[in-house]
Design a protein around this motif. Structure first.
Motif, PDB file in Angstrom:
ATOM      1  N   LEU A  49      20.370  25.137 -31.913  1.00  9.90           N
ATOM      2  CA  LEU A  49      19.500  25.747 -32.897  1.00  9.90           C
ATOM      3  C   LEU A  49      18.043  25.405 -32.627  1.00  9.90           C
ATOM      4  O   LEU A  49      17.157  26.237 -32.809  1.00  9.90           O
ATOM      5  CB  LEU A  49      19.880  25.285 -34.307  1.00  9.90           C
ATOM      6  N   SER A  50      17.794  24.157 -32.209  1.00 14.48           N
ATOM      7  CA  SER A  50      16.400  23.780 -31.980  1.00 14.48           C
ATOM      8  C   SER A  50      15.834  24.570 -30.813  1.00 14.48           C
ATOM      9  O   SER A  50      14.659  24.929 -30.814  1.00 14.48           O
ATOM     10  CB  SER A  50      16.271  22.288 -31.712  1.00 14.48           C
ATOM     11  N   GLU A  51      16.667  24.869 -29.831  1.00 12.77           N
ATOM     12  CA  GLU A  51      16.228  25.703 -28.698  1.00 12.77           C
ATOM     13  C   GLU A  51      15.749  27.046 -29.222  1.00 12.77           C
ATOM     14  O   GLU A  51      14.718  27.576 -28.827  1.00 12.77           O
ATOM     15  CB  GLU A  51      17.433  25.893 -27.770  1.00 12.77           C
ATOM     16  N   ARG A  52      16.504  27.624 -30.158  1.00 13.64           N
ATOM     17  CA  ARG A  52      16.179  28.948 -30.674  1.00 13.64           C
ATOM     18  C   ARG A  52      14.956  28.928 -31.577  1.00 13.64           C
ATOM     19  O   ARG A  52      14.078  29.780 -31.487  1.00 13.64           O
ATOM     20  CB  ARG A  52      17.388  29.504 -31.434  1.00 13.64           C
ATOM     21  N   TYR A  53      14.861  27.929 -32.471  1.00  6.57           N
ATOM     22  CA  TYR A  53      13.806  27.983 -33.471  1.00  6.57           C
ATOM     23  C   TYR A  53      12.472  27.455 -32.970  1.00  6.57           C
ATOM     24  O   TYR A  53      11.462  27.597 -33.646  1.00  6.57           O
ATOM     25  CB  TYR A  53      14.227  27.253 -34.748  1.00  6.57           C
ATOM     26  N   THR A  54      12.446  26.810 -31.795  1.00  3.55           N
ATOM     27  CA  THR A  54      11.144  26.377 -31.296  1.00  3.55           C
ATOM     28  C   THR A  54      10.550  27.396 -30.359  1.00  3.55           C
ATOM     29  O   THR A  54       9.501  27.166 -29.773  1.00  3.55           O
ATOM     30  CB  THR A  54      11.257  25.050 -30.514  1.00  3.55           C
ATOM     31  N   MET A  55      11.193  28.541 -30.234  1.00  2.00           N
ATOM     32  CA  MET A  55      10.730  29.537 -29.273  1.00  2.00           C
ATOM     33  C   MET A  55       9.286  29.956 -29.504  1.00  2.00           C
ATOM     34  O   MET A  55       8.504  30.018 -28.584  1.00  2.00           O
ATOM     35  CB  MET A  55      11.628  30.772 -29.350  1.00  2.00           C
ATOM     36  N   GLU A  56       8.963  30.276 -30.732  1.00  4.11           N
ATOM     37  CA  GLU A  56       7.624  30.807 -31.001  1.00  4.11           C
ATOM     38  C   GLU A  56       6.613  29.706 -31.253  1.00  4.11           C
ATOM     39  O   GLU A  56       5.463  29.976 -31.521  1.00  4.11           O
ATOM     40  CB  GLU A  56       7.676  31.711 -32.246  1.00  4.11           C
ATOM     41  N   HIS A  57       7.057  28.492 -31.203  1.00  6.05           N
ATOM     42  CA  HIS A  57       6.222  27.385 -31.652  1.00  6.05           C
ATOM     43  C   HIS A  57       5.408  26.775 -30.528  1.00  6.05           C
ATOM     44  O   HIS A  57       5.930  26.573 -29.451  1.00  6.05           O
ATOM     45  CB  HIS A  57       7.150  26.306 -32.211  1.00  6.05           C
TER      46      HIS A  57
END
Lengths: 175, 136
Positions: A49-57
């Motif tokens: 999940l962290s891989e996915r949610y840090t994409m735009e960050h």
């Protein structure tokens, strides 16, 4: 790749069944192993999940930024709200407090469900009830640990459910 | 023309062609990325260009790097001479999206090579459209 949605009760039921299967079937006689397995599943999920949610960050400059990300964006993606309170001792320990932890809002830890004729004191009944609830906290602890480790922060996460429905997660960063 | 795309988290490579030379290029560019990262910069995901024209007098490769929040590096080697910055950024964004989807596979072991067929197909689609979009 559009988003696909699932009813929230499916997630609740899956959680309940997972804990029940590990505690009552797979590792019925060894609750510590069941807890470790559940936490490991959470770790894997948190990692992905962290891989996915840090994409735009943009990238995080230090540990505090990463923990703040967990408290705000990550928590909102998972539970549709942010962490209500974050405390730190500035020496590697963080306490994340959620005043109404979504996965446990419908859970009752009232001791009246257990068999009263067996046990003597009220405190042991409450302890048993709390122990049963704590099994459900290993999964979110694992999620936090997995997410942080993917951001490069090795840590240990534990949870405290003493003022239900508020729940605090204690993150201790390994030096 | 894109010659090679590498995903380096903990040792995993995809789509190499003339493997040894490209491995060498990719390793050199990893060093450059490390140098850039260790200089304190407050920018977002870095897009750095390393021109290795001097190493190869006959062919001119351009190498682009991209670093995610989870310390996974994407390295793109291309022989395209007049690549626009926007195109490369676009490419990396789509590649990152495909990578995240591949890693979210519950059967994928983190750290091992990505063996998903769907991922390979998506990457070749992105690679093909890279060449076309930059032709004005």
């Amino acid at each position: 790749m559009g988003k696909r949605e699932v009813v929230e009760s499916c997630m609740d039921n899956l959680m309940i069944e997972m804990v029940s299967a590990y505690c009552n079937q797979f590792y019925a006689t060894k609750p510590e192993l069941a807890a470790r397995r559940i936490e490991a599943i959470g770790y894997h999920v948190g990692h992905q999940l962290s891989e996915r949610y840090t994409m735009e960050h943009p990238r995080f400059s230090d540990h505090l930024e990463a923990i703040k990300f967990i408290c705000k964006d990550f928590w909102s993606e998972l539970f549709k709200k942010q962490i209500d309170n974050l405390k730190t001792n500035h020496r590697g320990t963080f306490v994340l407090q959620d005043n109404r932890f979504r996965w446990l809002t419908r859970m009752s830890i009232s001791p009246t469900n257990t068999d009263l004729s067996q046990d003597s004191s009220i405190t042991t009944i409450e302890n048993k009830a709390l122990q049963a609830t704590s099994m459900y906290l290993y999964f979110p602890c694992g999620i936090i640990r997995g997410a942080l480790s993917n951001l490069g922060i090795a840590c240990a996460v534990s949870a405290d459910m003493s003022n239900h429905p508020a729940c605090s997660f204690v993150v201790r960063v390994k030096a | 023309m894109i010659v090679c795309i590498a995903v380096v988290g903990h040792q995993s490579f995809t789509e190499a062609d003339d493997a040894l030379k490209l491995h060498h290029i990719v390793h050199c560019s990893l060093d450059v990325i490390d140098e850039r990262v260790n200089n304190p910069k407050k920018t977002g995901s870095t897009l750095n260009e390393t021109y290795l024209g001097l190493l190869y007098p006959t062919e001119n490769y351009k190498v682009y790097g991209y670093l995610t929040n989870t310390k996974v590096k994407f390295i793109l080697v291309t022989t395209h001479l007049d690549v626009r910055d926007a195109d490369v950024r676009n490419f990396f964004r789509r590649f990152h999206s495909a990578y995240v989807d591949a890693v979210s596979n519950p059967f994928h072991v983190p750290g091992k090579k990505i063996t998903s067929q769907t991922f390979a197909e998506r990457v070749s689609t992105i690679v093909k459209s890279f060449g076309l979009s930059s032709a004005v």
